[in-house]
Design a protein around this motif. Structure first.
Motif, PDB file in Angstrom:
ATOM      1  N   TYR A 122       0.845  -1.197   0.000  1.00  0.00           N
ATOM      2  CA  TYR A 122       0.000   0.000   0.000  1.00  0.00           C
ATOM      3  C   TYR A 122       0.879   1.246   0.000  1.00  0.00           C
ATOM      4  CZ  TYR A 122      -4.509  -2.319   0.563  1.00  0.00           C
ATOM      5  OH  TYR A 122      -5.652  -3.072   0.342  1.00  0.00           O
ATOM      6  N   ASP A 123       0.341   2.346  -0.546  1.00  0.00           N
ATOM      7  CA  ASP A 123       1.162   3.546  -0.714  1.00  0.00           C
ATOM      8  C   ASP A 123       0.989   4.542   0.422  1.00  0.00           C
ATOM      9  OD1 ASP A 123      -1.214   4.935  -1.209  1.00  0.00           O
ATOM     10  OD2 ASP A 123      -1.023   4.753  -3.377  1.00  0.00           O
ATOM     11  N   LEU A 124       1.753   5.641   0.338  1.00  0.00           N
ATOM     12  CA  LEU A 124       1.797   6.609   1.427  1.00  0.00           C
ATOM     13  C   LEU A 124       0.474   7.352   1.598  1.00  0.00           C
ATOM     14  CD1 LEU A 124       4.147   7.376   3.376  1.00  0.00           C
ATOM     15  CD2 LEU A 124       4.316   9.515   2.104  1.00  0.00           C
ATOM     16  N   GLU A 125      -0.290   7.497   0.552  1.00  0.00           N
ATOM     17  CA  GLU A 125      -1.589   8.155   0.692  1.00  0.00           C
ATOM     18  C   GLU A 125      -2.511   7.327   1.595  1.00  0.00           C
ATOM     19  OE1 GLU A 125      -3.190   9.098  -3.126  1.00  0.00           O
ATOM     20  OE2 GLU A 125      -1.699  10.659  -3.521  1.00  0.00           O
ATOM     21  N   TYR A 126      -2.466   6.016   1.438  1.00  0.00           N
ATOM     22  CA  TYR A 126      -3.237   5.138   2.332  1.00  0.00           C
ATOM     23  C   TYR A 126      -2.697   5.243   3.753  1.00  0.00           C
ATOM     24  CZ  TYR A 126      -5.061   0.931   4.556  1.00  0.00           C
ATOM     25  OH  TYR A 126      -5.664   0.069   5.432  1.00  0.00           O
TER      26      TYR A 126
END
Length: 363
Positions: A122-126
């Motif tokens: 999962y990415d940093l926005e999540y």
């Protein structure tokens, strides 16, 4: 003299066998539960800063393990040292591994603890979305704090795995890929952004420290390793396939080919679709490996140790292509090929209808 020499050698051999057998006994009995039938719950608290050696001594004192020194060796060999402070519910029926899984996951008993899970890939926005309540900010505001170059430079000065590469022009989020995917346990309180960031990066540091020698020996920079590992993470969730996938990407790099990873396209677009269209692959971005040659400018998600190790120790082979049987039309695995013709033949014969439909329509 010869008889005496043979006698001495025989005695030495018997001692080696005896010691080896006893060592195996200690190892095996330390791994097993003290009493698999005894599910009596004991509350055990790990104070902040407690070493695993001290933990094992305390577990032995509670009668939850038998041999603390052997437990020290097992913990080191299996890299179970990433423990979190808190109070845990344990019993003699748990194995050493099961107890350390609780310690690493922060599976605490306190009602005032908050557990937050960052899934693999999962990415940093999540991450900002699930972590922002802990600092009393919106996800957007937390991301802005994490993008502040002045603040990021203070982190670069503190953590060996963060380099100036994270601040190069074109990077979307400097900390992307550097917050380890795992379940975190927090005190139910408001943190400052700096306190939260250090909690997260301290865990990443503990995870990466055992690999530091491999990072130093790699032909890639630390940032490149993390970027490529994030792509490997996105391309397969099967840990046994990761070194093979990494090997494909190295073969492509060495052959002057584009990596052509759909994960990088989706990240460039900020899209989480399952299917990537040809039009999407043309997006102009330093992350898009269909239009930018080599490793993307930075990570596109948070990779696991398995993916990182796969990049540091890729499998050697001649494959240049792969495709995942994501709709389980054949066996659910990733399939690898040396030629484009083999790759396309397999795709058309087995996967094309499902990929076009975006859902399983396998016969």
């Amino acid at each position: 003299m010869r008889k005496i020499a043979r006698l001495i050698m025989g005695l030495i051999l018997l001692i080696v066998i005896a010691v080896g057998g006893y060592g195996y006994y200690l190892y095996d009995s330390t791994l097993k539960p003290v009493d698999s039938q005894d599910e009596t719950v004991m509350n055990y608290k790990i104070e902040p800063g407690t070493t695993t050696k001290r933990v094992n001594q305390q577990l032995a004192e509670l009668g939850l393990i038998k041999h603390p020194k052997m437990a020290d060796l097992i913990v080191r060999l299996n890299d179970w040292s990433h423990i979190q402070a808190g109070e845990y519910a344990l019993s003699p029926s748990l194995t050493l591994e099961e107890m350390y899984q609780k310690f690493e996951a922060g599976d605490v008993t306190e009602p005032d603890m908050v557990k937050v899970t960052i899934p693999e890939g999962y990415d940093l926005e999540y991450i900002a979305a699930v972590m922002s309540p802990l600092v009393g900010l919106t996800a957007e505001d937390l991301l802005m704090e994490w993008k502040n170059p002045s603040y990021v430079r203070t982190l670069i000065d503190e953590y060996w795995f963060l380099t100036e590469d994270v601040l190069q022009e074109g990077i979307k989020y400097p900390l992307e890929g550097y917050i380890y995917p795992i379940t975190y346990a927090f005190v139910d309180d408001i943190y400052t952004v700096d306190e939260l960031t250090h909690e997260l990066l301290n865990l990443t540091e503990r995870k990466l420290n055992p690999l530091r020698d491999l990072f130093e020996k790699s032909s890639l920079s630390i940032h490149q390793v993390m970027a490529l590992a994030s792509v490997v993470e996105g391309e397969t969730q099967r840990t046994e396939e990761m070194p093979t996938v990494a090997g494909v990407f190295f073969n492509r790099i060495n052959s002057g080919m584009y990596l052509q990873s759909d994960m990088t396209v989706l990240y460039a677009l900020g899209d989480h679709s399952v299917r990537v269209t040809e039009a999407m692959t043309r997006v102009d971005s330093p992350y898009n490996t269909y239009v930018t040659q080599g490793i993307p400018i930075g990570p596109v998600s948070s990779p696991t140790l398995d993916a990182i190790e796969a990049v540091l120790q890729p499998e050697e082979h001649k494959y240049l292509y792969f495709i995942a049987d994501m709709f389980n039309c054949v066996d659910g695995k990733t399939h690898f090929f040396e030629t484009y013709e083999e790759h396309m033949a397999f795709y058309r014969a087995n996967l094309l209808p499902s990929y076009e439909a975006g859902a399983s329509v396998c016969k």
